[in-house]
Design a protein around this motif. Structure first.
Motif, short mmCIF file in Angstrom:
data_model
loop_
_atom_site.label_atom_id
_atom_site.label_comp_id
_atom_site.label_asym_id
_atom_site.label_seq_id
_atom_site.Cartn_x
_atom_site.Cartn_y
_atom_site.Cartn_z
N THR A 52 9.92 6.09 -9.14
CA THR A 52 9.88 5.20 -7.97
C THR A 52 8.55 4.46 -7.92
O THR A 52 8.51 3.25 -7.71
CB THR A 52 10.09 6.00 -6.66
N PHE A 53 7.46 5.19 -8.15
CA PHE A 53 6.14 4.56 -8.15
C PHE A 53 6.02 3.53 -9.26
O PHE A 53 5.55 2.41 -9.05
CB PHE A 53 5.03 5.61 -8.27
N ARG A 54 6.46 3.88 -10.48
CA ARG A 54 6.37 2.95 -11.61
C ARG A 54 7.21 1.69 -11.36
O ARG A 54 6.78 0.59 -11.69
CB ARG A 54 6.80 3.64 -12.91
N TYR A 55 8.37 1.87 -10.76
CA TYR A 55 9.20 0.71 -10.42
C TYR A 55 8.47 -0.21 -9.45
O TYR A 55 8.40 -1.43 -9.65
CB TYR A 55 10.54 1.17 -9.82
N ASN A 56 7.91 0.36 -8.38
CA ASN A 56 7.20 -0.44 -7.39
C ASN A 56 5.95 -1.09 -7.97
O ASN A 56 5.63 -2.23 -7.66
CB ASN A 56 6.85 0.39 -6.15
N LEU A 57 5.26 -0.38 -8.85
CA LEU A 57 4.07 -0.93 -9.49
C LEU A 57 4.44 -2.11 -10.37
O LEU A 57 3.79 -3.16 -10.33
CB LEU A 57 3.39 0.17 -10.32
N THR A 58 5.50 -1.99 -11.13
CA THR A 58 5.97 -3.08 -11.98
C THR A 58 6.42 -4.27 -11.14
O THR A 58 6.14 -5.42 -11.46
CB THR A 58 7.13 -2.60 -12.88
N MET A 90 0.87 -1.19 0.00
CA MET A 90 0.00 0.00 0.00
C MET A 90 0.89 1.22 0.00
O MET A 90 1.58 1.50 0.99
CB MET A 90 -0.94 -0.02 1.19
N CYS A 91 0.87 1.94 -1.12
CA CYS A 91 1.85 3.02 -1.29
C CYS A 91 1.73 4.10 -0.22
O CYS A 91 2.70 4.75 0.10
CB CYS A 91 1.78 3.61 -2.69
N THR A 134 -0.63 2.17 -18.67
CA THR A 134 0.56 2.39 -19.50
C THR A 134 1.54 1.23 -19.40
O THR A 134 2.13 0.82 -20.39
CB THR A 134 1.26 3.70 -19.06
N LEU A 135 1.70 0.71 -18.19
CA LEU A 135 2.65 -0.40 -17.96
C LEU A 135 2.01 -1.77 -18.19
O LEU A 135 2.67 -2.79 -18.01
CB LEU A 135 3.20 -0.33 -16.53
N GLN A 136 0.73 -1.80 -18.57
CA GLN A 136 -0.03 -3.02 -18.80
C GLN A 136 -0.04 -3.92 -17.56
O GLN A 136 0.13 -5.14 -17.65
CB GLN A 136 0.48 -3.76 -20.03
N ILE A 137 -0.26 -3.29 -16.40
CA ILE A 137 -0.37 -4.00 -15.13
C ILE A 137 -1.85 -4.32 -14.92
O ILE A 137 -2.69 -3.42 -15.01
CB ILE A 137 0.15 -3.13 -13.96
N PRO A 138 -2.21 -5.58 -14.64
CA PRO A 138 -3.61 -5.91 -14.40
C PRO A 138 -4.17 -5.16 -13.19
O PRO A 138 -3.50 -5.00 -12.18
CB PRO A 138 -3.58 -7.42 -14.11
#
Length: 111
Positions: free
Chosen positions: A53-59, A28-29, A91-95
């Motif tokens: 940083t957020f995109r890295y953690n999301l991926t 939970m960010c 954008t990152l194609q994260i479900p």
């Protein structure tokens, strides 16, 4: 802004949708990145690099579970940060899975 009971119930609803038996961990960010302190107070490390940083953690987590508190005007969709979360996930194609507390399933959606 959610009550703990709403979050607990929503995560239980999510748990009931998991077909395979495996452990699930939640990142939970808001526990990690206090956006107010980073962006407004500029008091935390990483304010210049919050997006990457957020995109890295999301991926790294590989999936988003978004909690909506109600059908009508959910708080989640009124915050720019959470709209950005959805944009980044797309954008990152994260479900992405949207969940709600059980009480929301019995509410008359016409009101």
């Amino acid at each position: 802004m959610y009550r703990l009971e709403e979050l607990r119930s929503a995560l239980e609803m999510f748990e009931s949708t998991i077909i395979e038996s495996h452990q699930v961990f939640f990142y939970m960010c808001f526990f990690v990145n206090n956006q107010f302190r980073i962006l407004v107070d500029q008091a935390a490390v990483g304010s210049q690099d919050l997006e990457s940083t957020f995109r890295y953690n999301l991926t790294r987590t590989g999936r988003v579970v978004a909690v909506l508190d109600t059908w009508n005007e959910p708080v989640y969709l009124t915050r720019i940060w959470t709209v950005f979360e959805q944009f980044a996930a797309c954008t990152l194609q994260i479900p992405v899975t949207f969940v709600m507390p059980e009480a929301c399933s019995s509410i008359d959606r016409n009101n």
